[in-house]
Design an enzyme around this catalytic site. Structure first.
Site, mmCIF file in Angstrom:
data_model
loop_
_atom_site.group_PDB
_atom_site.id
_atom_site.type_symbol
_atom_site.label_atom_id
_atom_site.label_comp_id
_atom_site.label_asym_id
_atom_site.label_seq_id
_atom_site.Cartn_x
_atom_site.Cartn_y
_atom_site.Cartn_z
ATOM 1 N N GLY A 126 -20.661 -18.737 -48.076
ATOM 2 C CA GLY A 126 -20.381 -20.045 -48.657
ATOM 3 C C GLY A 126 -21.293 -20.368 -49.831
ATOM 4 O O GLY A 126 -20.913 -21.125 -50.728
ATOM 5 N N GLU A 185 -19.844 -18.685 -52.709
ATOM 6 C CA GLU A 185 -18.597 -19.377 -53.042
ATOM 7 C C GLU A 185 -18.865 -20.684 -53.789
ATOM 8 O O GLU A 185 -18.101 -21.072 -54.675
ATOM 9 C CB GLU A 185 -17.786 -19.633 -51.764
ATOM 10 C CG GLU A 185 -17.265 -18.321 -51.150
ATOM 11 C CD GLU A 185 -16.642 -18.539 -49.780
ATOM 12 O OE1 GLU A 185 -17.385 -18.863 -48.838
ATOM 13 O OE2 GLU A 185 -15.414 -18.394 -49.661
ATOM 14 N N GLU A 203 -19.108 -12.541 -44.535
ATOM 15 C CA GLU A 203 -18.364 -13.177 -43.442
ATOM 16 C C GLU A 203 -17.768 -12.171 -42.467
ATOM 17 O O GLU A 203 -17.708 -12.408 -41.265
ATOM 18 C CB GLU A 203 -17.249 -14.063 -44.007
ATOM 19 C CG GLU A 203 -17.728 -15.384 -44.605
ATOM 20 C CD GLU A 203 -18.152 -15.261 -46.061
ATOM 21 O OE1 GLU A 203 -18.320 -14.125 -46.558
ATOM 22 O OE2 GLU A 203 -18.316 -16.307 -46.713
ATOM 23 N N ALA A 220 -22.726 -20.612 -45.200
ATOM 24 C CA ALA A 220 -22.479 -21.752 -44.327
ATOM 25 C C ALA A 220 -23.558 -21.767 -43.250
ATOM 26 O O ALA A 220 -24.203 -20.749 -43.006
ATOM 27 C CB ALA A 220 -21.103 -21.603 -43.689
HETATM 28 C C1 3H9 Z 1 -19.936 -18.468 -44.453
HETATM 29 O O1 3H9 Z 1 -20.648 -18.724 -45.373
HETATM 30 C C2 3H9 Z 1 -18.525 -18.979 -44.339
HETATM 31 C C3 3H9 Z 1 -17.979 -19.497 -45.646
HETATM 32 O O2 3H9 Z 1 -17.263 -18.506 -46.311
HETATM 33 C C4 3H9 Z 1 -16.993 -20.603 -45.411
HETATM 34 C C5 3H9 Z 1 -17.563 -21.892 -44.991
HETATM 35 C C6 3H9 Z 1 -18.393 -22.578 -46.045
HETATM 36 N N1 3H9 Z 1 -26.886 -20.260 -40.912
HETATM 37 O O3 3H9 Z 1 -32.435 -13.451 -41.407
HETATM 38 P P1 3H9 Z 1 -33.719 -14.196 -41.460
HETATM 39 C C7 3H9 Z 1 -31.672 -18.510 -40.175
HETATM 40 S S1 3H9 Z 1 -20.468 -17.528 -43.163
HETATM 41 C C8 3H9 Z 1 -27.812 -20.656 -40.036
HETATM 42 O O4 3H9 Z 1 -34.723 -13.930 -40.424
HETATM 43 P P2 3H9 Z 1 -34.350 -12.882 -43.963
HETATM 44 C C9 3H9 Z 1 -31.984 -17.367 -39.254
HETATM 45 O O5 3H9 Z 1 -31.374 -17.546 -38.012
HETATM 46 C C10 3H9 Z 1 -22.185 -17.255 -43.514
HETATM 47 N N2 3H9 Z 1 -29.035 -20.098 -39.939
HETATM 48 O O6 3H9 Z 1 -34.427 -14.062 -42.899
HETATM 49 C C11 3H9 Z 1 -33.491 -17.442 -39.192
HETATM 50 O O7 3H9 Z 1 -33.839 -18.481 -38.299
HETATM 51 P P3 3H9 Z 1 -35.161 -18.399 -37.412
HETATM 52 C C12 3H9 Z 1 -22.362 -16.222 -44.546
HETATM 53 C C13 3H9 Z 1 -29.305 -19.088 -40.750
HETATM 54 O O8 3H9 Z 1 -35.195 -13.290 -45.093
HETATM 55 C C14 3H9 Z 1 -33.874 -17.868 -40.589
HETATM 56 O O9 3H9 Z 1 -32.706 -18.488 -41.133
HETATM 57 N N3 3H9 Z 1 -23.768 -15.991 -44.732
HETATM 58 C C15 3H9 Z 1 -28.378 -18.610 -41.673
HETATM 59 O O10 3H9 Z 1 -34.563 -11.575 -43.296
HETATM 60 C C16 3H9 Z 1 -34.305 -16.746 -41.479
HETATM 61 O O11 3H9 Z 1 -33.329 -15.737 -41.475
HETATM 62 C C17 3H9 Z 1 -24.417 -15.081 -44.007
HETATM 63 O O12 3H9 Z 1 -23.868 -14.420 -43.150
HETATM 64 C C18 3H9 Z 1 -27.119 -19.239 -41.755
HETATM 65 N N4 3H9 Z 1 -26.180 -18.857 -42.633
HETATM 66 O O13 3H9 Z 1 -32.840 -12.853 -44.461
HETATM 67 C C19 3H9 Z 1 -25.869 -14.901 -44.353
HETATM 68 N N5 3H9 Z 1 -28.930 -17.577 -42.349
HETATM 69 O O14 3H9 Z 1 -36.274 -18.330 -38.387
HETATM 70 C C20 3H9 Z 1 -26.682 -14.803 -43.107
HETATM 71 C C21 3H9 Z 1 -30.158 -17.430 -41.868
HETATM 72 O O15 3H9 Z 1 -35.098 -19.625 -36.594
HETATM 73 N N6 3H9 Z 1 -28.091 -14.702 -43.370
HETATM 74 N N7 3H9 Z 1 -30.411 -18.331 -40.898
HETATM 75 O O16 3H9 Z 1 -34.994 -17.137 -36.610
HETATM 76 C C22 3H9 Z 1 -28.679 -13.550 -43.779
HETATM 77 O O17 3H9 Z 1 -28.059 -12.538 -44.053
HETATM 78 C C23 3H9 Z 1 -30.178 -13.549 -43.844
HETATM 79 O O18 3H9 Z 1 -30.632 -14.579 -43.034
HETATM 80 C C24 3H9 Z 1 -30.782 -13.755 -45.254
HETATM 81 C C25 3H9 Z 1 -32.319 -13.920 -45.150
HETATM 82 C C26 3H9 Z 1 -30.469 -12.523 -46.113
HETATM 83 C C27 3H9 Z 1 -30.231 -14.980 -45.917
#
Ligand code: 3H9
Length: 692
Positions: free
Chosen positions: A105, A108, A128, A66
Site C-alpha cells: 500500500g 501504491e 502482498e 497497509a
Molecule cells: C498491503 O499493503 C495491502 C495493500 O495493497 C492494500 C491495502 C492498502 N503492518 O520486519 P521488521 C512491524 S499488504 C504492521 O522487524 P525490518 C513488524 O511487525 C502489506 N506492522 O523490520 C515489526 O514489529 P515489532 C504490504 C508491520 O527493518 C516492526 O514493524 N507490505 C508492518 O527488518 C519492524 O518490522 C508488506 O508486506 C505492516 N505492514 O523490515 C511489508 N510492517 O517491532 C511488510 C512491519 O513489534 N514489512 N511491521 O516486531 C516488511 O517487509 C518489513 O517489515 C520491512 C522492514 C521491510 C518494512
C-alpha cells in the site's frame, strides 16, 4: 510546521508544501496515517500560495504497506478512494519522496502521486502475494501502465523488492536524488515542476503499455505456466493474474473496482490468515522472554567449524557468505581436502546458475582456513562442532575444546538429537555451551534451532540469535529434549508412516497424501533422499523393520538408485513392485491383517500426533510459543506457509477435532496417541494454541 494529526505534519518551503508522515516503526498505512495524509494533502492543496506538494516520511522508511494488523477488522478512517481523490485527483502536482522500503500500500500511495523521487538505497515492491493477498490500492492497475504487463506481473507475483536503480530504469521513479538529501532533492524536483509548468501526471491516463498487451492472452498463459510450480497449492496468485488482465481489458475505474473486490475477498481466506500469522510469527521468534533485547552481545569475528562433511561444509558457507572468516578442522587430510573442494564446487555451481559472480567465489574461499588440529581454533569467537552424531565422540571434542578455546568463546554443537547439557557437562564452562542445529543443506535451509542448555548464559543466547539473523537464518530458541522441536515432532510422523504401510497403505499412498497437503515430499521420499542408512549398521541389522530389510538389500535411497522407490537415471521415483512385496510379506509374517486406509486417516495419523507432540513441547517449555513451533516447521521442513504451521493448522480445524481423533486413536491403537494435558486444557477452555 503544523500538526495535521498525531502522525502527520504540514510544513512549507516557499511555494512547496511538505506533508510528513511519522508513524514508527515503518509508517504502516494505519487509519491515522491515512487520515493524516488525506487531510494534510487536502489542506496544502487548498492553500492558494502552494504550487506543489511533497509527501515524505520520517524515520527509517517510506510507508511500508497497509497495517497488516488492521486486516479483517472493521474499517476505520480515510478510505483508499478518498486518498486517491486527494492525491491522484488533486489539482496540484504531488511528489512522493521515497527512502527505505516503499512496499504494498505504501508503494501504491506513491503511484497515486504524480511524480516520484527516491534515494539510491530505496527499495520498492508489492509483497502482498506473500501474505496471500493481491495489491488492493491500485497496484495491479497502475504498475502495468508504467512498466508494461510482463514486468508488472513479475513484480506482483514474485513479491520481491526491486532497487531504486531498477525503478528509474523501468519508469517507476522520475529521478534519484542524493543519499541522505531526500527532502532537499524532492524540493529541488518540485521546484523544477513549478518552474517548467509540469502538470499533475496521472498514471491512470497512461495507456500505451497496456494497449500493447491487449489481444495477447499468450502473455498471461506463459506467466501462468512459469509460476504454476512455485505456487502449487496457493490461491491468491490466480487473482493477481486476473487483476492485471483486467487492467489490460477494462477501463481504469472498473479495473480498480475489481481489484479491490478481489483483495477484500482474499482477506478472510484461510490461506491469507495463515500467511499473515506467519509474517508476525517470524518476527516474534527473536523476542526471548527473559533475555532483554539490549543485552550486550559478543563480537563474532571468527568462527571455527569442526567437521568438513556435508553439515560442516554447509555451515561454514553461511559465515563465508556473510564475510566472517572460518577455520574448518578435520581429522584426516583427504577428508579435509574433500570438504573444502565441495564448498568450492557448491559456489562454482551457483556461479554457473548466474546467481553469483566468479570473483565472489575467491573472496569467500580466501576467508576459509583449513586445519587438521583443534589447536588452530584457539582464536575463534564461536566454534561449531559438526562431527558424527555420537555422544562419546562429541563429549571428547568438547573436552578438548574446553582446553583450547578462548575464555569467552561460544561452544556450539550442531547435534540434531543429543542432550546439550550432557555435552556441556564435560566442560568447565557449561554457560558457554549451546546448540546450533542447522538443517540440511545447511547453506540453503533458513531454519536454525538455537538450543538453550540448562546453564547457557543469556549473552551467549542473544549472540547466537543475532548471528542467526546476520547470516540470513531464522533463529528459533528451543530447549533440550530428544530431537528438539523439529525432529521430535517429525519422529511422530515417521512412526505413524511406518505403521501405516504395515497396516494397509503403501509408501506412495502416504507420500501422496502429505504432498497433496502441501509439503514438498512425503516421509518415504524424504527417507530416500536423506538415505535409509542414517544410523543403520550392517553388523547390528536384524531384518526387524522394512527399513532394515531395504538397507540389507542395499536399497539405501536415491544414492544407491533404490529405496522405498525405484529410481531411473534422472532420479525420478517410481513405485516399486519389489518393495510392495517386501511390505506385504513382512506384514503377513507379523500377523498383521491389512485393510484399506482412507486418505483422511493417513493425514490424521501423520499430523495429529505431531500437533500433540507440539502441545507437549509447549507444556514442557521447550519452545516459547506455538508460533515458534510453526516457524520451525515452515522453515525447516517445508510445511506449506498457506497452512500456517502445525499448531496454527490445529487452531484452524479446531483443537477439539484434533483431541477427539487422538482419543479415538488412543483407544484403538494405543498410548502413543494419549492427548497432551495442554491440548485437553485448550479445548476445555475454548482457547487457541496460538494464544497461549
Ligand atoms: C498491503 O499493503 C495491502 C495493500 O495493497 C492494500 C491495502 C492498502 N503492518 O520486519 P521488521 C512491524 S499488504 C504492521 O522487524 P525490518 C513488524 O511487525 C502489506 N506492522 O523490520 C515489526 O514489529 P515489532 C504490504 C508491520 O527493518 C516492526 O514493524 N507490505 C508492518 O527488518 C519492524 O518490522 C508488506 O508486506 C505492516 N505492514 O523490515 C511489508 N510492517 O517491532 C511488510 C512491519 O513489534 N514489512 N511491521 O516486531 C516488511 O517487509 C518489513 O517489515 C520491512 C522492514 C521491510 C518494512
Amino acid at each position: 510546521m503544523t500538526a495535521v494529526n498525531s502522525v502527520t505534519d504540514l510544513s512549507r518551503a516557499g511555494e512547496i508544501a511538505v506533508v510528513t508522515i511519522n508513524s514508527p516503526p515503518v509508517n504502516a498505512l494505519s487509519a491515522d496515517v491515512r487520515n493524516g495524509l488525506r487531510d494534510g494533502v487536502a489542506k496544502a492543496a487548498a492553500a492558494p500560495e502552494v504550487k506543489a506538494i511533497v509527501v515524505i516520511c520520517a524515520g527509517r522508511t517510506f510507508i511500508a504497506g497497509a497495517d497488516i494488523a488492521e486486516f479483517g477488522k472493521p474499517p476505520r478512517g480515510a478510505t483508499l478512494l478518498e486518498l486517491q481523490g486527494v492525491l491522484e485527483g488533486g489539482p496540484k502536482p504531488i511528489i512522493a519522496a521515497i527512502h527505505g522500503t516503499a512496499l504494498g500500500g505504501g508503494f501504491e500511495i506513491a503511484l497515486m502521486c504524480h511524480y516520484r523521487v527516491a534515494v539510491p538505497s530505496a527499495k520498492f515492491g508489492l509483497p502482498e502475494i506473500k501474505l496471500g493477498l493481491i495489491p488492493g490500492a491500485g497496484g495491479t492497475q497502475r504498475l502495468p501502465r508504467l512498466t508494461g504487463v510482463e514486468k508488472a506481473l513479475d513484480i506482483i507475483l514474485s513479491g520481491a523488492p526491486f532497487s531504486a536503480q531498477e525503478a528509474l530504469q523501468w519508469g517507476v521513479v522520475d529521478a534519484l536524488v542524493e543519499e541522505g538529501q531526500l527532502r532537499e532533492g524532492a524540493l529541488g524536483f518540485a521546484r523544477k515542476v513549478i518552474d517548467t509548468h509540469m502538470l499533475p501526471r496521472k498514471i491512470r491516463d497512461l495507456n500505451e503499455k497496456i494497449e500493447a498487451a491487449r489481444g495477447h492472452p499468450e502473455i498471461f498463459e506463459k506467466v501462468r505456466r512459469d509460476y504454476a510450480k512455485k505456487f502449487r497449492g496457493f490461491e491468491a496468485w490466480q487473482s493477481a493474474l486476473r487483476a492485471v488482465q483486467v487492467a489490460v481489458d477494462l477501463p481504469f475505474d472498473e479495473g480498480m473496482k475489481l481489484e479491490r473486490q478481489a483483495f477484500l475477498d482474499l482477506i478472510p481466506t484461510e490461506q491469507s490468515r495463515a500467511q499473515r500469522y506467519v509474517f508476525f510469527a517470524e518476527r516474534k521468534v527473536w523476542k526471548i522472554a527473559d533475555v532483554p533485547e539490549d543485552i550486550p552481545v559478543l563480537p563474532i569475528r571468527k568462527v571455527g567449524v569442526i567437521g568438513a562433511g556435508t553439515m560442516g561444509g554447509g555451515i561454514s558457507m553461511n559465515f563465508l557468505n556473510a564475510g566472517i572468516p572460518v577455520t574448518i578442522v578435520e581429522a584426516e587430510q583427504d577428508a579435509l581436502e574433500r570438504g573444502v573442494a565441495t564448498i568450492r564446487r557448491n559456489y562454482d555451481n551457483t556461479v554457473k546458475k548466474g546467481r553469483m559472480a566468479a570473483a565472489d567465489v575467491e573472496t569467500r574461499m580466501r576467508l576459509l582456513s583449513p586445519g587438521l588440529d583443534l589447536g588452530v581454533l584457539s582464536d575463534c569467537d564461536l566454534v561449531i562442532e559438526a562431527v558424527y552424531e555420537d555422544m562419546a565422540i562429541k563429549q571428547d571434542v568438547f573436552r578438548k575444546l574446553d582446553r583450547i578455546a578462548k575464555k569467552d568463546a561460544i561452544l556450539a554443537s550442531n547435534t540434531s538429537y543429543l542432550n546439550i547439557d550432557e555435552i556441556a557437562g564435560v566442560t568447565g564452562r557449561p554457560e558457554s555451551v549451546l546448540g546450533m542445529h542447522f538443517f540440511s543443506p545447511a547453506n540453503v535451509m533458513r531454519l536454525l534451532e538455537v538450543v538453550r542448555g540448562a546453564k547457557t548464559a543469556k549473552p551467549m543466547i542473544a549472540t547466537a540469535m543475532q548471528l542467526a539473523r546476520k547470516i540470513g537464518k531464522i533463529g528459533v530458541l528451543v530447549g533440550v529434549c530428544h530431537g528438539f522441536v523439529g525432529n521430535r515432532m517429525l519422529h511422530q510422523r515417521q512412526r505413524e508412516a511406518q505403521k501405516l504401510i504395515l497396516e494397509g497403505a503403501m509408501p506412495w499412498d502416504v507420500d501422496r497424501v502429505i504432498y497433496d497437503f502441501g509439503l514438498p515430499m512425503g516421509p518415504f521420499a524424504m527417507s530416500d533422499l536423506a538415505g535409509l542408512d542414517i544410523g543403520w549398521s550392517k553388523a547390528t541389522s536384524k531384518s526387524s523393520t522394512i527399513r532394515e530389510i531395504l538397507c540389507e538389500m542395499d536399497r539405501r535411497g536415491q544414492k544407491t538408485g533404490a529405496g522405498y522407490y525405484d529410481y531411473d537415471e534422472a532420479r525420478h521415483a517410481k513405485p516399486s513392485a519389489l518393495v510392495e512385496k517386501i511390505i506385504l510379506d513382512f506384514a503377513a509374517e507379523q500377523g498383521i491383517k491389512r485393510r484399506p486406509i482412507a486418505d483422511d486417516e493417513i493425514l490424521a495419523r501423520c499430523i495429529y500426533p505431531m500437533i500433540n507432540e507440539g502441545a507437549k513441547i509447549l507444556e514442557e517449555g521447550k519452545a516459547q510459543r506455538a508460533s515458534d513451533i510453526d516457524v520451525v516447521w515452515i522453515n525447516g521442513y517445508g510445511w506449506p506457509v498457506y497452512r500456517g504451521g502445525p499448531m496454527f493448522y490445529a487452531d484452524l480445524i479446531g483443537p477439539e477435532k484434533v483431541l477427539t481423533k487422538l482419543k479415538q486413536f488412543e483407544v484403538t491403537m494405543g498410548a502413543e496417541f494419549k492427548p497432551a494435558p495442554l491440548l485437553e486444557g485448550v479445548v476445555a477452555e475454548k482457547k487457541r494454541l496460538q494464544d497461549l
